[in-house]
Design a protein around this motif. Structure first.
Motif, PDB file in Angstrom:
ATOM      1  N   UNK A 251     -49.612 -25.423 -23.538  1.00  4.77           N
ATOM      2  CA  UNK A 251     -49.184 -26.800 -23.617  1.00  4.77           C
ATOM      3  C   UNK A 251     -47.847 -27.015 -24.352  1.00  4.77           C
ATOM      4  N   UNK A 252     -47.174 -26.293 -25.158  1.00  2.00           N
ATOM      5  CA  UNK A 252     -45.911 -25.792 -26.006  1.00  2.00           C
ATOM      6  C   UNK A 252     -45.089 -24.970 -24.628  1.00  2.00           C
ATOM      7  N   UNK A 253     -45.059 -24.512 -23.529  1.00  2.00           N
ATOM      8  CA  UNK A 253     -44.569 -23.554 -22.967  1.00  2.00           C
ATOM      9  C   UNK A 253     -42.965 -24.556 -22.313  1.00  2.00           C
ATOM     10  N   UNK A 254     -41.896 -23.678 -23.213  1.00  2.00           N
ATOM     11  CA  UNK A 254     -41.175 -24.893 -22.737  1.00  2.00           C
ATOM     12  C   UNK A 254     -40.286 -25.452 -23.184  1.00  2.00           C
ATOM     13  N   UNK A 255     -40.544 -25.183 -24.813  1.00  2.00           N
ATOM     14  CA  UNK A 255     -40.459 -26.114 -25.387  1.00  2.00           C
ATOM     15  C   UNK A 255     -39.080 -24.965 -26.259  1.00  2.00           C
ATOM     16  N   UNK A 256     -38.755 -23.372 -25.503  1.00  2.00           N
ATOM     17  CA  UNK A 256     -37.514 -23.172 -26.061  1.00  2.00           C
ATOM     18  C   UNK A 256     -36.021 -23.398 -25.134  1.00  2.00           C
ATOM     19  N   UNK A 257     -36.495 -24.567 -24.588  1.00  2.00           N
ATOM     20  CA  UNK A 257     -35.751 -25.013 -24.177  1.00  2.00           C
ATOM     21  C   UNK A 257     -34.863 -26.236 -24.486  1.00  2.00           C
ATOM     22  N   UNK A 258     -35.772 -26.606 -25.748  1.00  2.00           N
ATOM     23  CA  UNK A 258     -35.319 -27.611 -25.944  1.00  2.00           C
ATOM     24  C   UNK A 258     -33.969 -26.554 -27.380  1.00  2.00           C
ATOM     25  N   UNK A 259     -34.130 -25.873 -27.923  1.00  2.00           N
ATOM     26  CA  UNK A 259     -33.347 -25.272 -28.542  1.00  2.00           C
ATOM     27  C   UNK A 259     -32.648 -24.591 -27.593  1.00  2.00           C
ATOM     28  N   UNK A 260     -32.350 -23.855 -26.761  1.00  2.00           N
ATOM     29  CA  UNK A 260     -31.629 -23.323 -26.056  1.00  2.00           C
ATOM     30  C   UNK A 260     -30.437 -24.414 -24.817  1.00  2.00           C
ATOM     31  N   UNK A 261     -31.237 -25.926 -24.885  1.00  2.00           N
ATOM     32  CA  UNK A 261     -30.699 -27.318 -23.949  1.00  2.00           C
ATOM     33  C   UNK A 261     -29.758 -27.811 -24.839  1.00  2.00           C
ATOM     34  N   UNK A 262     -28.865 -27.483 -26.730  1.00  2.00           N
ATOM     35  CA  UNK A 262     -29.188 -28.478 -27.705  1.00  2.00           C
ATOM     36  C   UNK A 262     -26.729 -28.724 -26.680  1.00  2.00           C
ATOM     37  N   UNK A 263     -26.381 -27.330 -26.759  1.00  2.00           N
ATOM     38  CA  UNK A 263     -25.084 -27.528 -26.298  1.00  2.00           C
ATOM     39  C   UNK A 263     -24.100 -28.420 -24.961  1.00  2.00           C
ATOM     40  N   UNK A 264     -25.090 -28.733 -24.589  1.00  2.00           N
ATOM     41  CA  UNK A 264     -25.403 -29.637 -23.548  1.00  2.00           C
ATOM     42  C   UNK A 264     -25.428 -31.090 -24.251  1.00  2.00           C
ATOM     43  N   UNK A 265     -26.455 -31.567 -25.026  1.00  2.00           N
ATOM     44  CA  UNK A 265     -26.338 -32.814 -25.266  1.00  2.00           C
ATOM     45  C   UNK A 265     -26.741 -33.228 -26.846  1.00  2.00           C
ATOM     46  N   UNK A 266     -26.997 -32.053 -27.444  1.00  2.00           N
ATOM     47  CA  UNK A 266     -26.619 -32.224 -29.499  1.00  2.00           C
ATOM     48  C   UNK A 266     -28.148 -32.194 -29.526  1.00  2.00           C
ATOM     49  N   UNK A 267     -28.614 -32.242 -30.893  1.00  2.00           N
ATOM     50  CA  UNK A 267     -29.455 -32.654 -31.516  1.00  2.00           C
ATOM     51  C   UNK A 267     -30.433 -34.215 -31.047  1.00  2.00           C
ATOM     52  N   UNK A 268     -29.429 -34.583 -31.349  1.00  2.00           N
ATOM     53  CA  UNK A 268     -30.191 -36.456 -31.671  1.00  2.00           C
ATOM     54  C   UNK A 268     -30.381 -36.810 -30.549  1.00  2.00           C
ATOM     55  N   UNK A 269     -29.938 -36.918 -29.450  1.00  2.00           N
ATOM     56  CA  UNK A 269     -30.855 -37.364 -27.479  1.00  2.00           C
ATOM     57  C   UNK A 269     -32.254 -36.226 -27.763  1.00  2.00           C
ATOM     58  N   UNK A 270     -32.014 -35.149 -28.272  1.00  2.00           N
ATOM     59  CA  UNK A 270     -32.667 -34.369 -27.686  1.00  2.00           C
ATOM     60  C   UNK A 270     -34.373 -34.636 -28.829  1.00  2.00           C
ATOM     61  N   UNK A 271     -33.840 -34.690 -29.797  1.00  2.00           N
ATOM     62  CA  UNK A 271     -35.091 -35.059 -30.787  1.00  2.00           C
ATOM     63  C   UNK A 271     -35.389 -36.792 -30.731  1.00  2.00           C
ATOM     64  N   UNK A 272     -34.432 -37.621 -30.395  1.00  2.00           N
ATOM     65  CA  UNK A 272     -34.985 -39.028 -29.974  1.00  2.00           C
ATOM     66  C   UNK A 272     -35.421 -38.906 -28.865  1.00  2.00           C
ATOM     67  N   UNK A 273     -35.795 -38.303 -27.916  1.00  2.00           N
ATOM     68  CA  UNK A 273     -36.562 -38.376 -26.248  1.00  2.00           C
ATOM     69  C   UNK A 273     -37.928 -37.896 -26.987  1.00  2.00           C
ATOM     70  N   UNK A 274     -38.340 -36.212 -27.465  1.00  2.00           N
ATOM     71  CA  UNK A 274     -38.655 -36.149 -27.772  1.00  2.00           C
ATOM     72  C   UNK A 274     -40.183 -36.746 -28.550  1.00  2.00           C
ATOM     73  N   UNK A 275     -39.996 -37.183 -30.184  1.00  2.00           N
ATOM     74  CA  UNK A 275     -40.694 -38.836 -30.663  1.00  2.00           C
ATOM     75  C   UNK A 275     -41.037 -39.895 -29.782  1.00  2.00           C
ATOM     76  N   UNK A 276     -40.062 -40.359 -29.148  1.00  2.00           N
ATOM     77  CA  UNK A 276     -40.034 -41.661 -28.303  1.00  2.00           C
ATOM     78  C   UNK A 276     -41.094 -41.529 -27.295  1.00  2.00           C
TER      79      UNK A 276
END
Length: 350
Positions: A251-276
């Protein structure tokens, strides 16, 4: 003589000074643009970052209760596994990645090479630590070579199950999709996100609706939010429970993409999308599958598709196929990010 020159105008203390409000429209416009940019980046990250972890409901729970190493879907086991899934998502993704690791960016870049570079700067044995990071990057490259092919083949074979007429076209169609994926990726993450983002959003909405429908049938599944059910699962199943934990980890496979792609989007959009969007959709769907197993244990053979009514099966197969195709590009995006970092560090030719 009395000076009769006109005095300066008197302004009430609470009245605005001339020109004082001139900056407000610009400020509101800037805030509106920032919100719009945040929403666009969040939607794009949904299609780029969360495709892999978003398709885990297709197979994760099935692997726990169906197959050679599966356990019997008794109510206690179902509550225990769902509890493990919930707390894995919370602890591994929400806490480990979203709260802690996303803070360890290297000048705005993420990924294992960026993390290893930070560690090598701080540690006395930096060379060994960085070599371990390079080894981890090699493992991610291997994952990037295998995952797209397996995911796309599985998606196309799903179409074959729905319509046997696709049998002669399985391999050619899979190859065409893979070529298209890499071609789209070379166009940049913005264009890919514009295409995949809305479809992935629809996917998570469908996950939520399917889960809510089944939870309404068996609301007792909500008791799985208590972590004691997960602890009791290990106490009752021993070594078998530990083996099933390997399936839960899916269920957590693919979680590494959250960290690998912060250079593309930044941390705020990733956090917002995950929690909402992502976390609620995943939790509702896993709880819905668990609720289905409480009512129909025989549905363990394929709990995801068994959640859908008969009329929605074929549209769901098509949407799941699209989601599986998009999931494969998430690891491709991570591989592109790693390659760029390796070039910047001098470990890969341009």
């Amino acid at each position: 003589m009395v000076n009769l020159q006109p005095s300066s105008p008197v302004t009430a203390p609470d009245s605005p000074q001339p020109g004082a409000g001139a900056a407000l429209p610009n400020g509101r416009h800037k805030a509106s643009r920032n919100r719009s940019r945040l929403l666009v980046l969040s939607l794009a990250s949904l299609g780029i970052v969360f495709g892999d972890i978003g398709t885990s409901p297709l197979y994760a729970l099935r692997e726990c209760f169906y197959g050679s190493h599966a356990i019997t879907p008794t109510p206690a086991n179902v509550l225990g596994v769902i509890s493990l899934i919930l707390w894995s998502l919370i602890l591994v993704i929400s806490v480990k990645y979203l709260v802690l690791i996303l803070r360890a960016d290297n000048r705005g870049e993420g990924g294992i090479l960026a993390l290893a570079t930070l560690g090598s700067d701080m540690a006395t044995r930096g060379k060994l630590l960085f070599r371990l990071g390079v080894f981890g990057a090699a493992l991610l490259y291997a994952d990037g070579m295998i995952t797209p092919a397996i995911t796309v083949m599985g998606a196309v074979e799903g179409l074959y199950v729905a319509t046997p007429l696709f049998n002669p076209y399985v391999v050619p169609l899979a190859v065409a999709i893979l070529v298209g994926l890499f071609w789209f990726q070379s166009c940049g993450t913005t264009k890919v996100g514009k295409i995949f983002g809305p479809v992935t959003l629809l996917w998570f909405l469908v996950l939520s609706l399917l889960g809510i429908h089944q939870i309404a049938r068996a609301p007792g599944i909500l008791a799985a939010a208590n972590p004691l059910h997960g602890i009791a699962f290990f106490m009752n199943n021993g070594w078998t429970g530990f083996v099933v934990l390997g399936a839960v980890f899916l269920v957590v496979t693919g979680g590494e993409a959250l960290y690998a792609d912060i250079g593309h989007f930044g941390t705020t959009p990733i956090r917002l999308t995950w929690f909402t969007v992502v976390l609620p959709g995943l939790v509702l769907n896993y709880f819905g599958q668990g609720a289905l197993l409480l009512v129909e244990p025989a549905a363990a053979e394929n709990p995801f598709y068994r959640m859908a009514p008969a009329w929605a099966l074929y549209p769901l197969v098509i949407l799941a196929t699209a989601a599986a195709v998009m999931a494969s590009q998430a690891i491709i995006s991570g591989a592109f990010s790693l390659t760029m970092q390796a070039i910047q560090l001098g470990y890969s030719p341009r």
